[in-house]
Write an enzyme that holds these catalytic residues in place. Structure first.
Site, mmCIF file in Angstrom:
data_model
loop_
_atom_site.group_PDB
_atom_site.id
_atom_site.type_symbol
_atom_site.label_atom_id
_atom_site.label_comp_id
_atom_site.label_asym_id
_atom_site.label_seq_id
_atom_site.Cartn_x
_atom_site.Cartn_y
_atom_site.Cartn_z
ATOM 1 N N HIS A 195 -3.353 8.037 3.211
ATOM 2 C CA HIS A 195 -2.848 7.184 2.143
ATOM 3 C C HIS A 195 -2.965 5.678 2.388
ATOM 4 C CE1 HIS A 195 0.772 6.356 4.429
ATOM 5 N NE2 HIS A 195 1.070 5.438 3.522
ATOM 6 N N ASP A 196 -3.141 5.246 3.642
ATOM 7 C CA ASP A 196 -3.300 3.806 3.900
ATOM 8 C C ASP A 196 -4.557 3.514 4.718
ATOM 9 O OD1 ASP A 196 -1.260 2.462 2.551
ATOM 10 O OD2 ASP A 196 0.227 2.850 4.114
ATOM 11 N N GLN A 249 15.834 -6.512 5.183
ATOM 12 C CA GLN A 249 15.925 -5.051 5.143
ATOM 13 C C GLN A 249 17.014 -4.588 4.173
ATOM 14 O OE1 GLN A 249 13.787 -2.669 6.696
ATOM 15 N NE2 GLN A 249 12.739 -4.615 6.573
ATOM 16 N N ASP A 301 6.609 7.657 2.355
ATOM 17 C CA ASP A 301 5.944 6.395 2.659
ATOM 18 C C ASP A 301 6.924 5.307 3.091
ATOM 19 O OD1 ASP A 301 3.804 4.689 2.881
ATOM 20 O OD2 ASP A 301 3.729 4.181 0.750
ATOM 21 N N THR A 320 -0.113 4.927 13.235
ATOM 22 C CA THR A 320 1.238 5.423 13.537
ATOM 23 C C THR A 320 2.046 5.526 12.241
ATOM 24 O OG1 THR A 320 1.087 4.327 15.665
ATOM 25 C CG2 THR A 320 3.274 5.068 15.002
ATOM 26 N N HIS A 321 1.833 4.569 11.341
ATOM 27 C CA HIS A 321 2.507 4.650 10.037
ATOM 28 C C HIS A 321 2.006 5.893 9.286
ATOM 29 C CE1 HIS A 321 3.915 3.870 6.010
ATOM 30 N NE2 HIS A 321 2.677 3.684 5.571
ATOM 31 N N HIS A 372 0.724 -1.284 9.241
ATOM 32 C CA HIS A 372 -0.172 -0.336 8.570
ATOM 33 C C HIS A 372 -1.270 0.143 9.508
ATOM 34 C CE1 HIS A 372 1.658 -1.897 4.739
ATOM 35 N NE2 HIS A 372 1.565 -0.615 4.459
ATOM 36 N N ASN A 373 -0.880 0.860 10.530
ATOM 37 C CA ASN A 373 -1.849 1.449 11.455
ATOM 38 C C ASN A 373 -1.672 2.976 11.404
ATOM 39 O OD1 ASN A 373 0.502 1.969 13.001
ATOM 40 N ND2 ASN A 373 0.370 -0.122 13.814
HETATM 41 P P1 AMP Z 1 2.371 1.463 1.761
HETATM 42 O O1 AMP Z 1 1.514 0.226 1.800
HETATM 43 O O2 AMP Z 1 1.667 2.652 1.185
HETATM 44 O O3 AMP Z 1 2.963 1.775 3.099
HETATM 45 O O4 AMP Z 1 3.522 1.163 0.693
HETATM 46 C C1 AMP Z 1 4.865 0.953 0.981
HETATM 47 C C2 AMP Z 1 5.261 -0.477 0.707
HETATM 48 O O5 AMP Z 1 6.586 -0.677 1.111
HETATM 49 C C3 AMP Z 1 4.405 -1.414 1.512
HETATM 50 O O6 AMP Z 1 4.054 -2.489 0.717
HETATM 51 C C4 AMP Z 1 5.290 -1.843 2.639
HETATM 52 O O7 AMP Z 1 4.958 -3.126 3.009
HETATM 53 C C5 AMP Z 1 6.662 -1.739 2.049
HETATM 54 N N1 AMP Z 1 7.646 -1.397 3.076
HETATM 55 C C6 AMP Z 1 7.745 -0.222 3.738
HETATM 56 N N2 AMP Z 1 8.781 -0.253 4.602
HETATM 57 C C7 AMP Z 1 9.348 -1.474 4.490
HETATM 58 C C8 AMP Z 1 10.464 -2.112 5.110
HETATM 59 N N3 AMP Z 1 11.208 -1.493 6.035
HETATM 60 N N4 AMP Z 1 10.753 -3.377 4.733
HETATM 61 C C9 AMP Z 1 10.051 -4.008 3.786
HETATM 62 N N5 AMP Z 1 8.986 -3.467 3.163
HETATM 63 C C10 AMP Z 1 8.632 -2.215 3.497
HETATM 64 ZN ZN ZN Z 2 2.093 3.597 3.574
#
Ligand code: AMP
Ligand code: ZN
Length: 617
Positions: free
Chosen positions: A416-417, A599, A547, A379-380, A376-377
């Site tokens: 958003h994050d 995954q 997201d 880049t995301h 969650h930086n």
């Molecule tokens: P956000 O926190 O807004 O990015 O919400 C997306 C949620 O999905 C977060 O809780 C992430 O941890 C989770 N997430 C996104 N991509 C993955 C992934 N490839 N594997 C597991 N969890 C994921």
């Molecule tokens: Zn996010």
């Protein structure tokens, strides 16, 4: 209250239609149908496709002499069978319902007391509609030929059901038919049963009667429409529409039968904490980064280093490599990508703000992402912005949204994050963090991201991208941004996906299969613009897909994202153990976790259906 203003009257009507009153109706309808089912004199049994009993009504309990707890979750074959049920009869029934056909006939069942009863049974396979199941049951009275002393008559004994008395000696009278409903194969997705799909979508588990009931209620109403007069069918249509758009979709948690990765992900992402432990305060970064002067950023989009500019040339492609941008921008991809994308969508023009203000805003927002987080930086955030821009470029989306929606979506993706601590909502709630207390354990992070972004924006006019738009515009834009960021909260995942399917995909699909000509697509999207509610559903779904689009990126990028999110989860598990907090996702232990397996679970549970829906499948 009498009012001579037409507008006020319209507003009043809209309030009634969409406001609290409507929600009350929704709940009442659900309750009423369920009550009807419980009081129905016909014996009804509902099983899954694999013949696991999901529901029996009191009439069924009485007839068979079992308590529902003894039946629910059991496979039909586990129950004693009557010798008279020849294997070939079962085969005939199975062959029939597998073809999606209804079976009716005489069936012998063994009651708990050991005696066999002969029943006229109607078995209705429940074929999914657009991926969901719908059921129909009807009863036929039947004179039992074999008169036996201890047989029963459900109809004549319904009144006795409340005191639980055993019913006897009524074989002379009519036997009520038990209706057995099987969840059938989903014709749109034959390799996975619609029951399982629906289970995922509605969160149905054998221990979760409310969701199951909700689902069954929809099934029954839908099927009942088939034999109803048009006026009743139309009224039921309205009931269905109400039920399909209720808030009752969220899956229940704590599933025993899911694999550990799925249940951990569901538990970890979809709850707001298990229990709170005192004295384990998560120390949240209080030093909001309001400064942006120390960052080396471009003066204009034309003033970026050639290597960055060259990379950004490919920015419109889905395969765009955000990690390369991260590397060449020294972990500041959001400013560069933001300038380019916001420019492409005419955001500065819409907001009537200078590029300098936009740049300053992007800098402040990016500076408040934690570069120390594995996932969650910024880049995301840049990745989500990229996916959002990509989706906005698609004809169907473009045709359904207004310019304001596009601007709101790009801003929402960017913020958003912001200030994400690299820990989940569950963690913050369990740790009794300041934020969890502030937001009452409800959508803690999402509320914080939105609130902080607006604070940061308003704090300094140099970065206030909203300073030149009028109040009404600002309010609408702000509302749209808040709504989208809050939609990224995973506890509402299934609700958003289902509302989208029911309100967008299904009507679109029926328009397309209807008598419309080729030009009807335009008609459809033009319609969308007339319905702000639908635009909201599209925007929510779009940001949700953006997201979590990382598993849909080219494999090399997808693997990198999987490594990053896993590392962040591992760090959380480490900290939970260190601090004696509940470990919300035990499978994410760095010593034991299989990242590929996790995954697969994440994709199966959250991604596939959502992207199918987004793709209009
Ligand atoms: P956000 O926190 O807004 O990015 O919400 C997306 C949620 O999905 C977060 O809780 C992430 O941890 C989770 N997430 C996104 N991509 C993955 C992934 N490839 N594997 C597991 N969890 C994921
Ligand atoms: Zn996010």
């Amino acid at each position: 209250m009498e009012n001579s203003s037409i507008t006020a009257c319209y507003n009043e009507l809209i309030q009634i239609e969409h406001g609290e009153v409507r929600s009350q109706f929704k709940l009442r309808a659900c309750n009423a149908v369920f009550t009807a089912l419980e009081h129905c004199q016909e014996a009804i049994e509902i099983t899954s496709e694999d013949h696991i009993i999901q529901y029996v009504n009191p009439a069924f309990e009485q007839m068979m002499g079992y308590h529902k707890e003894e039946l629910i979750g059991k496979e039909l074959t586990e129950l004693p069978k009557s010798d008279k049920n020849r294997a070939d009869l079962s085969d005939t029934i199975n062959a029939c319902i597998k073809k999606g056909k209804e079976w009716q006939g005489v069936y012998y069942a063994r009651r708990k007391s050991g005696d066999s009863i002969q029943q006229h049974v109607k078995i209705t396979p429940v074929i999914g509609q657009g991926g969901f199941c719908f059921a129909f049951t009807e009863s036929h009275s039947f004179k039992c030929k074999n008169r036996r002393k201890d047989s029963i008559d459900v109809k004549s004994t319904t009144s006795q059901s409340s005191d639980g008395k055993k019913i006897e000696n009524s074989w002379d009278s009519k036997c009520t038919d038990p209706a057995v409903l099987f969840y059938g194969k989903d014709p749109l997705n034959d390799n996975r049963s619609s029951y399982h799909k629906a289970r995922k979508i509605f969160g149905i588990h054998s221990s979760l009667p409310t969701s199951l009931i909700f689902f069954q209620v929809i099934n029954i109403i839908n099927a009942a429409q088939e034999n109803s007069p048009i006026t009743v069918a139309e009224a039921l249509d309205r009931v269905l529409e109400i039920l399909r758009t209720t808030e009752l979709y969220s899956p229940q948690l704590g599933t025993k039968d899911e694999d550990p990765h799925t249940s951990d992900l569901v538990g970890g992402l979809m709850t707001d904490g298990l229990r709170r432990l005192s004295g384990n305060e998560y120390v949240f970064s209080k030093n909001l980064n309001l400064s942006h002067s120390h960052l080396s950023v471009p003066n204009t989009i034309n003033d970026v280093p050639p290597c960055v500019a060259q990379l950004l040339d490919n920015e419109e492609s889905w395969d765009f490599n955000i990690f390369e941008l991260e590397a060449v921008t020294n972990k500041r991809p959001l400013v560069y990508l933001g300038l380019k994308v916001f420019g492409r969508f005419g955001v500065p023009e819409f907001l009537n703000c200078s590029e300098a203000t936009l740049r300053a805003w992007l800098q402040v927002i990016e500076a408040n992402y934690h570069s120390s987080n594995a996932y969650h930086n910024s880049t995301h955030a840049a990745d989500v912005l990229h996916a959002t821009a990509f989706f906005l470029g698609k004809e169907r989306v473009k045709g359904s949204l207004d310019h304001l929606d596009e601007v709101a979506a790009l801003i929402a993706a960017t913020i958003h994050d912001v200030d994400h601590p690299g820990r989940t909502n569950s963690f913050l709630c369990n740790a009794g963090s300041e934020l969890a207390v502030l937001y009452n354990d409800t959508a803690v992070l999402e509320s914080h991201h939105t609130a902080l972004a607006f604070q940061l924006t308003a704090k300094d006019s140099k970065c206030n991208i909203f300073k030149n738009i009028d109040r009404n515009h600002y309010r609408t834009l702000r509302q749209a941004i808040i709504d989208m960021v809050l939609a990224t909260e995973m506890t509402k995942h299934f609700e958003h996906v289902n509302k989208f399917v029911n309100s967008i995909n299904k009507p679109m699909a029926s328009e397309e299969t209807g008598s419309h000509s080729e030009g009807s697509d335009c008609e459809c999207t033009a319609n969308m613009k007339n319905f702000p509610d639908n635009q909201t559903l599209i925007k929510r779904m779009m940001i949700k897909c953006a997201d979590v689009a990382n598993p849909c990126r080219p494999l090399e990028l997808c693997i990198e994202w999987a490594g990053r999110i896993s590392e962040e989860y591992f760090a959380q598990t480490d900290e939970e153990k260190r601090q004696g907090l509940p470990v919300v996702m035990p499978v994410f232990d760095r010593n034991t976790c299989s990242i590929p397996k996790s995954q697969i679970s994440f994709i199966d549970y959250f991604i596939t259906d959502m992207f199918d829906a987004w793709d209009g499948k």
